[in-house]
Design a protein around this motif. Structure first.
Motif, PDB file in Angstrom:
ATOM      1  N   UNK A   1     -68.339  31.223  46.747  1.00 29.22           N
ATOM      2  CA  UNK A   1     -66.903  31.499  46.845  1.00 29.22           C
ATOM      3  C   UNK A   1     -66.662  32.994  46.982  1.00 29.22           C
ATOM      4  N   UNK A   2     -67.417  33.761  46.190  1.00 31.92           N
ATOM      5  CA  UNK A   2     -67.202  35.197  46.178  1.00 31.92           C
ATOM      6  C   UNK A   2     -67.963  35.875  47.318  1.00 31.92           C
ATOM      7  N   UNK A   3     -68.868  35.148  47.942  1.00 30.32           N
ATOM      8  CA  UNK A   3     -69.704  35.748  48.978  1.00 30.32           C
ATOM      9  C   UNK A   3     -70.756  36.680  48.394  1.00 30.32           C
ATOM     10  N   UNK A   4     -71.081  36.447  47.134  1.00 32.79           N
ATOM     11  CA  UNK A   4     -72.037  37.313  46.435  1.00 32.79           C
ATOM     12  C   UNK A   4     -73.445  36.740  46.611  1.00 32.79           C
ATOM     13  N   UNK A   5     -74.121  37.109  47.718  1.00 29.14           N
ATOM     14  CA  UNK A   5     -75.397  36.472  48.037  1.00 29.14           C
ATOM     15  C   UNK A   5     -76.516  36.912  47.108  1.00 29.14           C
ATOM     16  N   UNK A   6     -76.414  38.124  46.579  1.00 34.01           N
ATOM     17  CA  UNK A   6     -77.433  38.576  45.627  1.00 34.01           C
ATOM     18  C   UNK A   6     -77.456  37.649  44.421  1.00 34.01           C
ATOM     19  N   UNK A   7     -76.265  37.379  43.891  1.00 31.19           N
ATOM     20  CA  UNK A   7     -76.187  36.511  42.718  1.00 31.19           C
ATOM     21  C   UNK A   7     -76.629  35.093  43.077  1.00 31.19           C
ATOM     22  N   UNK A   8     -76.257  34.643  44.271  1.00 37.21           N
ATOM     23  CA  UNK A   8     -76.634  33.292  44.693  1.00 37.21           C
ATOM     24  C   UNK A   8     -78.154  33.144  44.720  1.00 37.21           C
ATOM     25  N   UNK A   9     -78.788  34.080  45.391  1.00 39.80           N
ATOM     26  CA  UNK A   9     -80.242  34.038  45.545  1.00 39.80           C
ATOM     27  C   UNK A   9     -80.929  34.127  44.193  1.00 39.80           C
TER      28      UNK A   9
END
Ligand SMILES: Nc1ncnc2c1ncn2[C@@H]1O[C@H](COP(=O)(O)OP(=O)(O)O)[C@@H](O)[C@H]1O
Ligand code: SF4
Ligand SMILES: [Mg+2]
Lengths: 336, 321
Positions: free
Chosen positions: A190-198
């Motif tokens: 949702x936030x587009x925070x790919x670092x956190x996603x990964x």
């Protein structure tokens, strides 16, 4: 029409089951001879304070009255206040459950897809390499305790190889995404925070695999057995006689029938998943509802334990309802 | 007469824990174009194995070890699996004994028929063309209200209806050959006649060829034009139904015909003495010799070859050598 009736019937049954769980949880919490006040205040507290607390927690009322109060509370979605965190239990559940849910969902995804794939592959290639591998994999899966597999994987992939991160849902230097659903993967998207996603995904892999390992093993075994059975059925021969390719015969004709028993197992294993979450969350320091309940037990925090357990029972029932509906969808003979 | 299918010296075995089951011991017969051929024999004589071998649907632990199955000029046993799939899809259809088991319980019957069409004609299973054919064939096999019939699941059908669906599925692709393996053995006697009539009618309407497998000589007498008599994995006799019933040559055929109850006679039913042989250790030479009244020395030593004694009348027995 048939399906709707079926769902309504199952819903009523589910309410009945939940009420049963509520009764059991209540009885256990209120009848076992342990003293939450003593645990809270220590053995040397003055009697007035003890009485004052008894009154505050409602423990001075008769048992029947307390039961009615509790049921009334549950119906209003009020599960009392945790003795340990001093927050309403419903608030705590809201806070801790998403971590458990995320873990359980990923574990289910892993075990269902891996289990069905392994089971099908070993049935189709009976007594060949993949079948032997699946057999060993499954025996280990159902026989190794969760904490043992967990510690072993932590030792290998975190400590020795450093391929995967250790405890917790995120590394400490990663900014967590803003809480919307409480599921880190979804919130990061949702936030587009790919670092956190990964990073969140990497944190999830090991605990989710460990949690789902037993389920993967059972699903693989059941799928293999029912697939072997289906491959012998007359309708599979009909499908071949129609000139279908081997792939279609397996996918369209055998697998769908073979999955009927598998779906039942998936429903059952989801229960063991929630149960296993307690241990897995402890091993991986996963801040979920399982750990919340364990910590509650240790200090006789009954509202937390009762509320948490009831909530898990609710989720379990819903999951089973979904499985039953899926079952009816897969097997038309069940719909009547 | 033009030969459509020529089975020669077919040998199929099964590897079991008891030993090797020599199910087919060199089966040979021809099917002519537009034949309505019956294959009869007692249970266990290899009728199903013969038909499954022709379709190359013999599964482990079974194995076709010898022979040829020449269909329309090609030996099916030499085709690749993909080529064989095309033959099954378009050219040879099969109907089985237990129609309700032969249909997939979780798929709608319309879909199951549509699948046969789409496989044979390489069309999308959703296409209008395919579904028009589904409704058309459902009507042709005598099922009312095809649209709602197509939406049903197999458990909602009676055995007779299910067999009509199987017939629809088998004939909708306009195959060159229809193999029906005991298509009525699992059905009520009243339904049996309807189903056999239907098969006969559709097959002749479509100008195609059929091979009806049965253990019931009465069915052969009533519906078939030619017949192959099998005994313990071998062909005993082949001929016109009329000839075979009037002047059977093979001792086994004679026994079989005597064993058929004739309506209106009171005489005691004759049965053939002895038991059906175990195919793990079958009798040597002619497999019928332990039960045969005419057995000679040579019978236990050599397998009698099949010979044409009169035009179109074949027999495998040393008496006629
Ligand atoms: N899958 C199998 N495994 C072992 N033996 C088999 C198998 N299928 C058929 N047979 C054997 O082959 C012989 C012929 O069987 P079948 O063709 O089914 O007889 P029927 O004439 O009644 O159709 C029998 O002796 C049977 O036991
Ligand atoms: S070959 Fe011999 S044993 Fe066989 S049927 Fe003829 S006479 Fe009888
Ligand atoms: Mg048979």
């Amino acid at each position: 029409m048939g399906l709707l009736n079926f769902i309504i019937k199952r819903l009523l049954l589910m309410l009945l089951v939940l009420f049963g769980v509520l009764c059991i949880v209540f009885v256990i919490a209120n009848i076992i001879p342990a003293d939450p006040i003593g645990a809270l205040l220590g053995g040397n507290a003055p009697p007035e304070v003890v009485d004052q607390y008894r009154h505050k927690l409602g423990l001075d009322k008769p048992l029947a009255q307390r039961f009615v109060d509790y049921v009334a509370g549950v119906l209003r979605w009020d599960l009392g206040v945790s003795l340990r965190t001093n927050n309403p239990v419903t608030e705590d559940i809201k806070k801790f459950f998403p971590a458990t849910l995320e873990l359980a969902i990923v574990a289910t995804l892993i075990s269902v897809s891996l289990g069905i794939w392994l089971g099908t592959a070993s049935a189709v290639n009976r007594n060949k390499g993949i079948d032997h591998f699946a057999r060993i994999f499954s025996i280990l899966g159902v026989s190794m305790p969760v904490f043992w597999t967990g510690l072993l994987l932590l030792l290998v992939f975190y400590y020795k190889l450093e391929w995967l991160p250790g405890p917790g849902r995120l590394d400490i230097f990663i900014f967590p995404p803003k809480t919307v659903t409480g599921l880190i993967l979804i919130d990061s998207i949702i936030e587009g925070n790919w670092t956190a996603f990964w990073n969140g995904l990497q944190h999830l892999i090991m605990p989710a695999f460990v949690l789902g390992y037993g389920a993967t093993a059972s699903i693989a075994r059941i799928t293999r057995a029912s697939m072997l059975d289906c491959l012998k059925q007359d309708y599979v021969r009909t499908a071949k006689a129609k000139g279908l390719s081997k792939r279609l015969v397996i996918r369209r004709h055998a697998l769908r029938n073979a999955l009927i028993p598998t779906v039942t197992i998936i429903g059952l294993t989801f229960g063991s998943l929630l149960e296993g979450a307690v241990l897995t969350e402890t091993v991986f320091s996963w801040p979920g509802l399982g750990r919340y309940i364990t910590n509650g037990y240790l200090v006789l925090d009954y509202p937390a334990v009762m509320g948490g357990t009831l909530y898990i029972a609710l989720i379990y029932s819903i999951a089973n309802l979904i499985v039953d509906i899926l079952y009816a969808f897969l097997d038309p003979r069940m719909r009547v | 007469m033009e030969v459509l299918l020529s089975v020669k010296n077919l040998r199929t075995i099964f590897h079991t824990y008891r030993g090797v089951v020599k199910a087919l011991n060199g089966v040979s017969f021809d099917v002519y174009k537009k034949d309505f051929l019956g294959i009869v024999g007692e249970t266990g004589c290899g009728k199903s194995v013969t038909s499954l071998s022709i379709m190359r649907l013999i599964e482990e632990p079974g194995e076709i070890v010898e022979g040829s199955v020449v269909f329309d000029g090609r030996d099916l046993l030499k085709l690749s699996e993909e080529e064989m799939q095309k033959v099954r899809a378009k050219e040879i259809s099969m109907i089985f004994q237990e129609p309700k088991m032969a249909l997939n319980p979780v798929l709608k019957i319309g879909f199951q028929i549509a699948e046969a069409i789409s496989t044979a004609e390489d069309l999308s299973i959703k296409s209008k063309e395919v579904w028009e054919k589904v409704y058309e064939i459902l009507r042709a096999v005598g099922l009312p209200d095809p649209e709602s019939m197509a939406e049903k699941y197999p458990h909602e059908l009676s055995g007779g209806m299910a067999q009509r669906i199987m017939i629809a599925m088998g004939l909708v692709t306009k195959p060159k050959l229809l193999i029906a393996d005991e298509p009525t053995s699992a059905l009520d006697v009243t339904i049996q006649a309807q189903i056999l009539h239907l098969i006969k009618e559709l097959v002749s309407e479509m100008d195609t060829t059929a091979m009806i497998i049965t253990h019931n000589l009465g069915i052969v007498a009533e519906y078939c034009e030619r017949v192959v008599i099998m005994y313990a994995g071998n062909v005993a006799e082949i001929g016109d139904v009329k000839t075979i019933f009037k002047e059977p040559l093979h001792p086994y055929t004679k026994g079989l015909i005597k064993a058929v109850p004739v309506i209106g006679t009171k005489g005691k039913l004759q049965t053939i003495k002895g038991i059906v042989p175990d195919l793990v250790n079958p009798p040597s030479g002619c497999r019928f010799h332990p039960r045969c009244e005419h057995a000679m020395d040579i019978c236990s030593k050599e397998l009698p070859p099949i010979k044409e004694v009169k035009t179109g009348h074949f027999v495998a027995c040393h008496l006629y050598n």
